[in-house]
Structure formats: C-alpha cells, structure tokens
Design an enzyme around this catalytic site. Structure first.
Site, PDB file in Angstrom:
ATOM      1  N   ASP A  37     -17.971 -17.392  22.420  1.00 46.50           N
ATOM      2  CA  ASP A  37     -17.177 -16.396  21.687  1.00 46.50           C
ATOM      3  C   ASP A  37     -17.210 -15.076  22.462  1.00 46.50           C
ATOM      4  O   ASP A  37     -17.906 -14.133  22.069  1.00 46.50           O
ATOM      5  CB  ASP A  37     -17.739 -16.221  20.269  1.00 46.50           C
ATOM      6  N   PHE A  74     -22.570 -15.636  24.262  1.00 48.01           N
ATOM      7  CA  PHE A  74     -22.142 -14.397  23.604  1.00 48.01           C
ATOM      8  C   PHE A  74     -22.529 -14.492  22.119  1.00 48.01           C
ATOM      9  O   PHE A  74     -21.710 -14.327  21.230  1.00 48.01           O
ATOM     10  CB  PHE A  74     -20.642 -14.166  23.762  1.00 48.01           C
ATOM     11  N   CYS A  78      -6.959   1.696  -0.928  1.00 47.50           N
ATOM     12  CA  CYS A  78      -6.615   0.913   0.276  1.00 47.50           C
ATOM     13  C   CYS A  78      -6.562  -0.580  -0.047  1.00 47.50           C
ATOM     14  O   CYS A  78      -7.459  -1.133  -0.686  1.00 47.50           O
ATOM     15  CB  CYS A  78      -7.648   1.183   1.361  1.00 47.50           C
ATOM     16  N   CYS A 110     -10.572 -13.660  20.660  1.00 52.62           N
ATOM     17  CA  CYS A 110      -9.793 -12.630  19.976  1.00 52.62           C
ATOM     18  C   CYS A 110      -8.639 -12.148  20.854  1.00 52.62           C
ATOM     19  O   CYS A 110      -8.061 -11.094  20.583  1.00 52.62           O
ATOM     20  CB  CYS A 110     -10.688 -11.451  19.577  1.00 52.62           C
ATOM     21  N   CYS A 154       0.833  -1.203   0.000  1.00 51.55           N
ATOM     22  CA  CYS A 154       0.000   0.000   0.000  1.00 51.55           C
ATOM     23  C   CYS A 154       0.869   1.255   0.000  1.00 51.55           C
ATOM     24  O   CYS A 154       1.783   1.381   0.817  1.00 51.55           O
ATOM     25  CB  CYS A 154      -0.911   0.014   1.223  1.00 51.55           C
TER      26      CYS A 154
END
Length: 404
Positions: free
Chosen positions: A335, A267, A140, A361, A57
């Site tokens: 999750d 979740f 992008c 995560c 980029c």
C-alpha cells in the site's frame, strides 16, 4: 463565450474544446462566461446535464472541501471507475473494476482543516476553491458528527494559540477515546500557553492535543482498532479516511492473500492490514517510519490470539526488498503512497511469491506498477474501486494478483 463540456478532467473540471476548463460542470452541459486564458471560472449553466443534482451541503459553492456534489452519485461512481479503466488502458491493460465501494455521507473520521484568528473571532473550515479564504462549514455533510462536535473546542484552541499573521493547520482524527488533534503554525509554546491549551483539551474531552509536534495534553490514549489489536498512532499519523473505506480495503486484501501462512506487509504504517491479517497468518511489517512501527508492535503485543508479527524499519524507495528476501513469503500486501512503488514492484515481479494484494491511491502509478506484475506472469484476478473521499476527485484501488 458559450461552450459545451465534453468531459471531466482528473481534477474534476469540465473540459470544453480549446481546451477550456470550467469548474463544477458536467459532460454535455452548455455553459457561458468570460474565458481568461484557458479558464472559465464563473460558468453560467445554459443547458444542464441530466446528471446535475442539487448539492446536499449549503456551503458547497464557497467551500473547497468537496468538488463533485453537483453530480449524481451514479455519475461519480461511473466516472471514478472510468478513470481506473483509462489509466490501465494507457498501459495496455484491459480490465473492468468489480464494482465500487463508496463511503456514506458524514463518515470522514480524519480531516485537515485550516483556521485563522480574526477580529470577528476564530474561523475554522476548508479553503475556498483556488483561494486562501477559509469557509466555515457548520452542518458539514462530509465530516463525521463526532468530529463536528469538536469544532467549538477547536475554535477555543485557535482563539488561544493563534497569532493574527498566519493560518493554522489542524489535523483532526476521530479515535475511540475522542478527537485526536494535532495543530501546527500557532504561537510558540511556553508554559502558560501549554497550560491554557491543556485545560481546553481536558474540558472538551479531546483524547490528545499536539502543538507543533509537542504533546500538551493526553486525556486518554487515542486508540484505533485494527482487528483485535488496539493501537495508539503517533500524532498526525496516517489513517484510512473512513471506517467503511478501511473495511473495504481490508476485505479485498484478505481475499487476495487467501490462506497464506506467511504474509509480507509493505508500507505497513501502524498496522491497518498487518494486525488484522495476523489473526490467521504470520506477518512481517515493513515501514519507513520507526514511530509508526513501534505503535504497531505495541498493539500486537497487547492483543490476544494473534500470530507472530515482526517489524522492520526500511526505506522501500531507496532500499526495496529484493527477490531473494521476498521468496520467504507466501503473499504480499503493498500500500504505497501516491508515487507508487516501481522499484519494489520490480523486485516482486522477479520473486516467486504467488499472491499480491495491491492497494493504491493513484490510478496512474497503480497502472504502471501493475504492468510490471502482469509482464512477469501475474493475473489480475479482482479490481475494486474504493471511494472513501466522497464528493472528491480522489480514487483508491484494491486489487488482487496471482500466478502459479
């Protein structure tokens, strides 16, 4: 000052003895520059790593949307898998990921952009590294092309609705009906402004426009497909960052759950896992946000061929399901957000449920919560790293646990 980078930190900075932190450097590189405190903010590469590549980029040097475009894809893949291994090892767990699933360039369908209205016109993009400055990102390499096509419309919205005093926050999500845009930080909404914003949204083909939590335009329902179900999430609701990443997480969840007749989805959000799993199992979805559960329920009721899905609004941090409640299910999908789910995992460990699909995560809280399951007799059967935040330091994990 000249230093040699020994390793990367969790935020992607190169770390030299001292420690000295140098951005966008790689292990083995010799760099030089002025060190202020513990940072070398403008390193000059004296001896580059063989893993260093030309960033794809042209905005990479000035944009903070990506952190690792200077490293080869192979290096980033190995590094992210090593982060997971190290987090598990810190909890006494020896495990190697069964590979990594990396989303391709230009696949991000959800992003949070910043914007300002200036004398030169609207500026929309990502913040520069460690700065409030906004970098425009035409071409992008991160965002989906259909999101990039919405930039002119976003610029018109900023020009119309932004003051000169502060930055706007634009949450942009690609739906099947077009971009779903939620903007905060703009001018107070009045009748004239609402009319102008709605006109821009209609002309640009935006599916929905929300201004400081008030929907000002709904051209078409911004639906998302979760298996056979079509769901219209609340404005700004969570969605997996890429379609490829979502597919990888769902595939691992299906593998971990197996042929379970009754599945508990904790979740659950708007139904990323619950609704596809309902193609073969009865599902009970639990989530703290009532609006998201209402969308999940509406999606289930409008879909054909799904088994029964029930919902429950519940704060799983303050009031996790206890073991006796969990024992009604054959498998669990969980999750949680970055904080993990220590209290809920403690109850799962005390239950009789035989199969758990764990999505995370945050490798650190994943390791902490996994330790609870392993100590209760679960086996870690499979562990996959999912990299849907390409060129970032973000790491996601999908794992399957079972016990007799």
């Amino acid at each position: 000052m000249e230093v040699t980078i020994e390793r990367l930190g969790l935020h992607g900075d190169g770390i030299a003895p001292g420690p000295v932190y140098a951005p966008r450097c790689l292990p083995g590189e010799t760099v030089e520059g002025e060190v202020v405190g513990t940072r070398l903010d403008a390193p000059r590469i004296v001896k580059p790593s063989t893993e260093r590549v030309r960033a794809p980029c042209p905005h990479y040097k000035s944009c903070g949307g990506c952190a690792l475009q200077h490293a080869s894809d192979d290096f980033v893949s190995r590094w992210k898998q090593e982060i997971v291994r190290a987090a598990l090892a810190a909890r006494g767990i020896t495990a190697n990921p069964d590979g990594i699933e990396t989303s391709p360039p230009r696949s991000r369908r959800r992003a949070v952009l910043s914007a300002r209205r200036t004398k030169a016109g609207p500026f929309i993009g990502f913040h520069a590294p460690r700065s409030d400055a906004i970098t425009r990102v035409p071409g992008c390499e991160l965002l989906h092309p259909d999101l990039m096509k919405a930039i002119p419309a976003l610029e018109a919205l900023v020009e119309t609705g932004a003051s000169r005093k502060g930055a706007l926050r634009l949450s942009v999500t690609l739906s099947q009906a077009g971009p779903d845009v939620s903007i905060s930080g703009g001018k107070p909404l009045d009748r004239i402004l609402a009319s102008d914003l709605a006109r821009i949204a209609d002309e640009a083909g935006l599916a929905r426009l929300t201004w400081d939590d008030e929907t000002v335009a709904l051209v078409a329902a911004p639906v998302q497909a979760f298996g056979n179900a079509m769901v219209t999430p609340p404005p700004g609701a969570f969605l997996q960052a890429t379609a490829e990443g979502e597919a990888a997480l769902l595939r691992e969840a299906r593998r971990a759950v197996g042929p379970a007749a009754r599945v508990l989805d904790l979740f659950a959000g708007c139904g990323t896992f619950a609704l596809p799993l309902a193609e073969g199992s009865e599902v009970h979805a639990v989530e703290g946000d009532a609006a998201m559960l209402a969308c999940l329920d509406a999606g289930w009721r409008g879909a054909a061929g799904l088994k029964r899905v029930t919902t429950e609004t519940r704060d799983l941090f303050r009031r996790p399901l206890v073991a006796e409640e969990l024992n009604r299910f054959d498998a669990i999908v969980i999750d949680p957000p970055r904080a993990g789910a220590e209290a809920q995992m403690t109850e799962i460990a005390a239950s009789n449920v035989s199969r758990v699909a764990s999505v995370s995560c945050n490798p650190v809280t994943f390791a902490r919560d996994s330790r609870l399951l392993l100590d209760a007799g679960y086996r870690l059967e499979r562990l996959v790293v999912v990299d849907q935040f390409r060129w970032s330091t973000h790491v996601e994990i999908a794992a399957g646990f079972s016990r007799d």
